[in-house]
Motif scaffolding. Structure first.
Motif, PDB file in Angstrom:
ATOM      1  N   GLU A  56      -4.502   8.723  -5.104  1.00  0.00           N
ATOM      2  CA  GLU A  56      -5.753   8.494  -4.378  1.00  0.00           C
ATOM      3  C   GLU A  56      -6.127   7.023  -4.370  1.00  0.00           C
ATOM      4  O   GLU A  56      -6.561   6.484  -3.344  1.00  0.00           O
ATOM      5  CB  GLU A  56      -6.870   9.314  -5.023  1.00  0.00           C
ATOM      6  CG  GLU A  56      -8.200   9.200  -4.305  1.00  0.00           C
ATOM      7  CD  GLU A  56      -9.298   9.996  -5.000  1.00  0.00           C
ATOM      8  OE1 GLU A  56     -10.481   9.744  -4.686  1.00  0.00           O
ATOM      9  OE2 GLU A  56      -8.978  10.838  -5.847  1.00  0.00           O
ATOM     10  N   GLN A  57      -5.954   6.351  -5.524  1.00  0.00           N
ATOM     11  CA  GLN A  57      -6.282   4.926  -5.612  1.00  0.00           C
ATOM     12  C   GLN A  57      -5.369   4.108  -4.704  1.00  0.00           C
ATOM     13  O   GLN A  57      -5.828   3.195  -4.011  1.00  0.00           O
ATOM     14  CB  GLN A  57      -6.135   4.446  -7.073  1.00  0.00           C
ATOM     15  CG  GLN A  57      -7.074   5.100  -8.066  1.00  0.00           C
ATOM     16  CD  GLN A  57      -8.511   4.644  -7.909  1.00  0.00           C
ATOM     17  OE1 GLN A  57      -8.805   3.755  -7.116  1.00  0.00           O
ATOM     18  NE2 GLN A  57      -9.407   5.259  -8.651  1.00  0.00           N
ATOM     19  N   ILE A  58      -4.082   4.436  -4.714  1.00  0.00           N
ATOM     20  CA  ILE A  58      -3.124   3.711  -3.871  1.00  0.00           C
ATOM     21  C   ILE A  58      -3.426   3.948  -2.390  1.00  0.00           C
ATOM     22  O   ILE A  58      -3.412   3.023  -1.577  1.00  0.00           O
ATOM     23  CB  ILE A  58      -1.681   4.143  -4.202  1.00  0.00           C
ATOM     24  CG1 ILE A  58      -1.312   3.681  -5.617  1.00  0.00           C
ATOM     25  CG2 ILE A  58      -0.693   3.578  -3.184  1.00  0.00           C
ATOM     26  CD1 ILE A  58       0.000   4.226  -6.128  1.00  0.00           C
ATOM     27  N   GLU A  59      -3.720   5.209  -2.042  1.00  0.00           N
ATOM     28  CA  GLU A  59      -4.027   5.544  -0.649  1.00  0.00           C
ATOM     29  C   GLU A  59      -5.286   4.842  -0.170  1.00  0.00           C
ATOM     30  O   GLU A  59      -5.354   4.344   0.952  1.00  0.00           O
ATOM     31  CB  GLU A  59      -4.187   7.059  -0.514  1.00  0.00           C
ATOM     32  CG  GLU A  59      -4.422   7.516   0.912  1.00  0.00           C
ATOM     33  CD  GLU A  59      -4.565   9.024   1.030  1.00  0.00           C
ATOM     34  OE1 GLU A  59      -4.945   9.496   2.112  1.00  0.00           O
ATOM     35  OE2 GLU A  59      -4.299   9.724   0.028  1.00  0.00           O
ATOM     36  N   LYS A  60      -6.298   4.793  -1.039  1.00  0.00           N
ATOM     37  CA  LYS A  60      -7.559   4.138  -0.670  1.00  0.00           C
ATOM     38  C   LYS A  60      -7.353   2.646  -0.447  1.00  0.00           C
ATOM     39  O   LYS A  60      -7.891   2.067   0.507  1.00  0.00           O
ATOM     40  CB  LYS A  60      -8.607   4.365  -1.753  1.00  0.00           C
ATOM     41  CG  LYS A  60      -9.987   3.860  -1.375  1.00  0.00           C
ATOM     42  CD  LYS A  60     -11.029   4.238  -2.414  1.00  0.00           C
ATOM     43  CE  LYS A  60     -12.420   3.755  -1.987  1.00  0.00           C
ATOM     44  NZ  LYS A  60     -13.460   4.128  -2.969  1.00  0.00           N
ATOM     45  N   SER A  61      -6.564   2.006  -1.321  1.00  0.00           N
ATOM     46  CA  SER A  61      -6.294   0.579  -1.157  1.00  0.00           C
ATOM     47  C   SER A  61      -5.517   0.310   0.129  1.00  0.00           C
ATOM     48  O   SER A  61      -5.803  -0.645   0.850  1.00  0.00           O
ATOM     49  CB  SER A  61      -5.505   0.040  -2.366  1.00  0.00           C
ATOM     50  OG  SER A  61      -6.292   0.049  -3.531  1.00  0.00           O
ATOM     51  N   SER A  62      -4.544   1.171   0.408  1.00  0.00           N
ATOM     52  CA  SER A  62      -3.748   1.012   1.630  1.00  0.00           C
ATOM     53  C   SER A  62      -4.621   1.188   2.868  1.00  0.00           C
ATOM     54  O   SER A  62      -4.511   0.417   3.838  1.00  0.00           O
ATOM     55  CB  SER A  62      -2.612   2.040   1.633  1.00  0.00           C
ATOM     56  OG  SER A  62      -1.858   1.946   2.815  1.00  0.00           O
ATOM     57  N   LYS A  63      -5.516   2.167   2.834  1.00  0.00           N
ATOM     58  CA  LYS A  63      -6.415   2.397   3.963  1.00  0.00           C
ATOM     59  C   LYS A  63      -7.339   1.201   4.162  1.00  0.00           C
ATOM     60  O   LYS A  63      -7.580   0.763   5.287  1.00  0.00           O
ATOM     61  CB  LYS A  63      -7.237   3.661   3.723  1.00  0.00           C
ATOM     62  CG  LYS A  63      -8.151   4.022   4.883  1.00  0.00           C
ATOM     63  CD  LYS A  63      -8.885   5.331   4.621  1.00  0.00           C
ATOM     64  CE  LYS A  63      -9.780   5.706   5.791  1.00  0.00           C
ATOM     65  NZ  LYS A  63     -10.518   6.975   5.550  1.00  0.00           N
ATOM     66  N   ALA A  64      -7.854   0.661   3.052  1.00  0.00           N
ATOM     67  CA  ALA A  64      -8.751  -0.499   3.126  1.00  0.00           C
ATOM     68  C   ALA A  64      -8.033  -1.707   3.722  1.00  0.00           C
ATOM     69  O   ALA A  64      -8.611  -2.441   4.530  1.00  0.00           O
ATOM     70  CB  ALA A  64      -9.301  -0.837   1.740  1.00  0.00           C
ATOM     71  N   GLU A  65      -6.774  -1.908   3.350  1.00  0.00           N
ATOM     72  CA  GLU A  65      -6.002  -3.025   3.898  1.00  0.00           C
ATOM     73  C   GLU A  65      -5.807  -2.865   5.407  1.00  0.00           C
ATOM     74  O   GLU A  65      -5.927  -3.836   6.162  1.00  0.00           O
ATOM     75  CB  GLU A  65      -4.639  -3.121   3.196  1.00  0.00           C
ATOM     76  CG  GLU A  65      -4.728  -3.674   1.777  1.00  0.00           C
ATOM     77  CD  GLU A  65      -3.363  -3.756   1.118  1.00  0.00           C
ATOM     78  OE1 GLU A  65      -2.380  -3.289   1.729  1.00  0.00           O
ATOM     79  OE2 GLU A  65      -3.289  -4.277  -0.011  1.00  0.00           O
ATOM     80  N   ASN A  66      -5.502  -1.653   5.830  1.00  0.00           N
ATOM     81  CA  ASN A  66      -5.302  -1.403   7.268  1.00  0.00           C
ATOM     82  C   ASN A  66      -6.596  -1.614   8.055  1.00  0.00           C
ATOM     83  O   ASN A  66      -6.584  -2.182   9.155  1.00  0.00           O
ATOM     84  CB  ASN A  66      -4.788   0.018   7.480  1.00  0.00           C
ATOM     85  CG  ASN A  66      -3.363   0.209   6.994  1.00  0.00           C
ATOM     86  OD1 ASN A  66      -2.597  -0.751   6.921  1.00  0.00           O
ATOM     87  ND2 ASN A  66      -3.009   1.433   6.643  1.00  0.00           N
ATOM     88  N   ILE A  67      -7.708  -1.154   7.485  1.00  0.00           N
ATOM     89  CA  ILE A  67      -9.001  -1.321   8.152  1.00  0.00           C
ATOM     90  C   ILE A  67      -9.352  -2.800   8.239  1.00  0.00           C
ATOM     91  O   ILE A  67      -9.836  -3.274   9.266  1.00  0.00           O
ATOM     92  CB  ILE A  67     -10.086  -0.522   7.413  1.00  0.00           C
ATOM     93  CG1 ILE A  67      -9.902   0.973   7.692  1.00  0.00           C
ATOM     94  CG2 ILE A  67     -11.488  -0.978   7.831  1.00  0.00           C
ATOM     95  CD1 ILE A  67     -10.811   1.871   6.903  1.00  0.00           C
ATOM     96  N   ARG A  68      -9.120  -3.543   7.159  1.00  0.00           N
ATOM     97  CA  ARG A  68      -9.410  -4.980   7.177  1.00  0.00           C
ATOM     98  C   ARG A  68      -8.588  -5.689   8.242  1.00  0.00           C
ATOM     99  O   ARG A  68      -9.121  -6.510   9.002  1.00  0.00           O
ATOM    100  CB  ARG A  68      -9.130  -5.599   5.809  1.00  0.00           C
ATOM    101  CG  ARG A  68      -9.344  -7.108   5.781  1.00  0.00           C
ATOM    102  CD  ARG A  68      -9.118  -7.692   4.394  1.00  0.00           C
ATOM    103  NE  ARG A  68      -7.761  -7.482   3.918  1.00  0.00           N
ATOM    104  CZ  ARG A  68      -7.325  -7.869   2.710  1.00  0.00           C
ATOM    105  NH1 ARG A  68      -8.173  -8.461   1.875  1.00  0.00           N
ATOM    106  NH2 ARG A  68      -6.080  -7.658   2.337  1.00  0.00           N
ATOM    107  N   LYS A  69      -7.306  -5.383   8.314  1.00  0.00           N
ATOM    108  CA  LYS A  69      -6.449  -6.028   9.317  1.00  0.00           C
ATOM    109  C   LYS A  69      -6.934  -5.711  10.729  1.00  0.00           C
ATOM    110  O   LYS A  69      -7.021  -6.597  11.582  1.00  0.00           O
ATOM    111  CB  LYS A  69      -4.994  -5.580   9.148  1.00  0.00           C
ATOM    112  CG  LYS A  69      -4.036  -6.307  10.097  1.00  0.00           C
ATOM    113  CD  LYS A  69      -2.611  -5.875   9.896  1.00  0.00           C
ATOM    114  CE  LYS A  69      -1.656  -6.725  10.741  1.00  0.00           C
ATOM    115  NZ  LYS A  69      -2.047  -6.832  12.154  1.00  0.00           N
TER     116      LYS A  69
END
Length: 228
Positions: A35-48
Motif C-alpha cells: 500500500e505504501q509503495i502503491e501510494k508513493s507511485s500514484k503520488a509521483e504519477n499525479i505530480r508529473k
C-alpha cells in the motif's frame, strides 16, 4: 495415555493458532508495504501529470517555464520576473505573468487533488554569484529568500479568493506552501561572466514534494516481512 494424547492435541492446536496468526501478521505487513509503495507511485504519477499540465497551460498563455527531468520542479526564469542584480522586487510590468503562474498552479493543484498527495510546495529563490551586501548582512541568502517572498506576497495579495495558495493544506493539515532561499548555491548556468549568464541564475523554482512513507517505517516493515 489419554492425557498424553490430549496434551499433544492441545499443543498442535496452539501451534496451529500461532501459525495462523503469524500468517495473518505477515499478510498484513506485506499489504501495508504494498500500500505504501502503491501510494508513493500514484503520488509521483499525479505530480508529473500536474506539472505537465501546468507547463502546457502556461505555454497556452505565452509563458515559458522549465520542468525538471524528474518532473518535480518548475523553474521560473528571470525574463518572467525581471529581477535586477541585487534586487528582490518584481516590477509592475512582470506582475501579470507572475499572477497567471500562481493562478494556474492553484487550479491544477485543485484539479489533481494535490492537497491529498503533495507534502510541501517550496517557493525557492536564487541569485547569481555577485556578492550582495544588503539586507542587514544576510547577503545573497537574504536576497534569494526575499525574491521568493516577493512572489509569494504578490500571490497572497493579488490572487482572487478562490485561488488562494496560502489556504491550501497538506494531508496532515499543515500549510502546503513554504518559502526558502538558496543564495547562489544552485546555479543553472555556470558561466556568469556575462549579464545574460548571470541573469539565468536569478530565478525562482517551485518544488513539489510528494507524501511518502517515513523511511524508518518502510525499513521496519521490510525487516518484519523478512523475519517471517
Amino acid at each position: 495415555m489419554t492425557g498424553v494424547l490430549f496434551v499433544f492435541i492441545l499443543v498442535v492446536v496452539v501451534l496451529a493458532i500461532q501459525l495462523m496468526q503469524a500468517q495473518k501478521d505477515f499478510q498484513a505487513q506485506t499489504d501495508d508495504l504494498s500500500e505504501q509503495i502503491e501510494k508513493s507511485s500514484k503520488a509521483e504519477n499525479i505530480r508529473k501529470s500536474m506539472l505537465d499540465e501546468i507547463q502546457k497551460d502556461l505555454e497556452s498563455e505565452g509563458i515559458e517555464v522549465i520542468v525538471s527531468q524528474n518532473g518535480s520542479v518548475i523553474s521560473i526564469p528571470n525574463d518572467l520576473l525581471g529581477f535586477d542584480s541585487g534586487s528582490h522586487d518584481i516590477k509592475e510590468k512582470y506582475e501579470a505573468k507572475s499572477l497567471t503562474i500562481g493562478t494556474i498552479i492553484a487550479r491544477e493543484i485543485e484539479e489533481h487533488d494535490g492537497e491529498e498527495f503533495l507534502d510541501t510546495v517550496f517557493v525557492e529563490g536564487h541569485t547569481d554569484n555577485a556578492k550582495y551586501q544588503g539586507l542587514e548582512g544576510t547577503g545573497n541568502w537574504g536576497l534569494s529568500t526575499f525574491r521568493a517572498i516577493s512572489l509569494w506576497k504578490l500571490w497572497e495579495e493579488e490572487l482572487p479568493s478562490d485561488q488562494q495558495l496560502e489556504t491550501m493544506q497538506g494531508p496532515e493539515g499543515q500549510p502546503l506552501f513554504s518559502v526558502s532561499g538558496y543564495s547562489d548555491t544552485r546555479p543553472v548556468n555556470a558561466n556568469q561572466s556575462t549579464d545574460l549568464g548571470a541573469a539565468a541564475n536569478r530565478r525562482i523554482d517551485i518544488r513539489f514534494t510528494i507524501v511518502r512513507a517515513d523511511s524508518d517505517t518502510l525499513k521496519e516493515i521490510e525487516r518484519e516481512v523478512a523475519d517471517q
